[in-house]
Design a protein around this motif. Structure first.
Motif: not given
Length: 199
Positions: A148, A158, A163, A166
């Motif tokens: 990810r 990413a 993502s 994240d």
């Protein structure tokens, strides 16, 4: 830390706005950062891939060793419209990425923003990821990792679209600590959805 989100016509909204909001929330939670959205040249407005119009904070400032450049993707595979492919071909955005990286800034890419960093030479031979539809293109430059988020120190990449959240949460924790990151995650009601590979 100055977090600069680089905008261009055709960028994907979530690629940019997700990290922007994450770092803005981190600043409110006590992180020593400020975040802004910038273009390469002065522009009153930038139009994103789904039609969102954004008023940037100004031209991209000079970035250095304590700064972070966030590069969104969008439009890599739709090559008849503005987006990452068009910017890669023009060369100005990859040039700006290379300049910031050479000056010591960390470069973080979301989705096919990774292809802009690849064109900048920043990903040569390094572990990286991008949107699934551009992984074969990325293999020409980087060591593709199925993850990810891929953290290779001064370059963090990413996968596709969501993502970016994240990536931003990971960088908040890396740079400002677990307590700030927890406050950000709680406030946003968001838990990262996949693996972070650190090299």
């Amino acid at each position: 830390m100055h977090v600069a989100v680089l905008l261009y016509d055709g960028f994907d909204e979530m690629d940019a706005i997700g990290p922007f909001e994450t770092f803005a929330n981190a600043a409110r939670a006590g992180a020593g950062c400020e975040v802004g959205c910038y273009t390469l040249e002065s522009a009153d407005r930038v139009t994103a891939s789904h039609g969102l119009r954004v008023e940037p904070d100004g031209p991209l400032p000079d970035l250095g060793a304590d700064d972070l450049l966030v590069v969104p993707g969008g439009g890599w595979n739709d090559r008849d419209r503005p987006g990452a492919w068009t910017e890669a071909e023009r060369g100005a955005v990859p040039g700006a990425i290379a300049t910031a990286h050479e000056a010591g800034a960390t470069v973080a890419t979301v989705c096919t923003g990774g292809m802009l960093a690849a064109r900048a030479g920043v990903l040569d031979g390094r572990p990286a990821v991008t949107h699934a539809t551009a992984l074969e293109d990325l293999r020409e430059y980087a060591d593709v990792v199925e993850a990810r988020v891929v953290d290779d120190g001064d370059v963090v990449t990413a996968g596709g679209v969501t993502s970016g959240l994240d990536l931003a949460v990971h960088l908040v924790e890396r740079e400002f600590g677990a307590d700030v990151a927890e406050r950000v995650r709680t406030g946003m009601e968001y838990e990262p959805a996949g693996e972070v590979v650190t090299r």
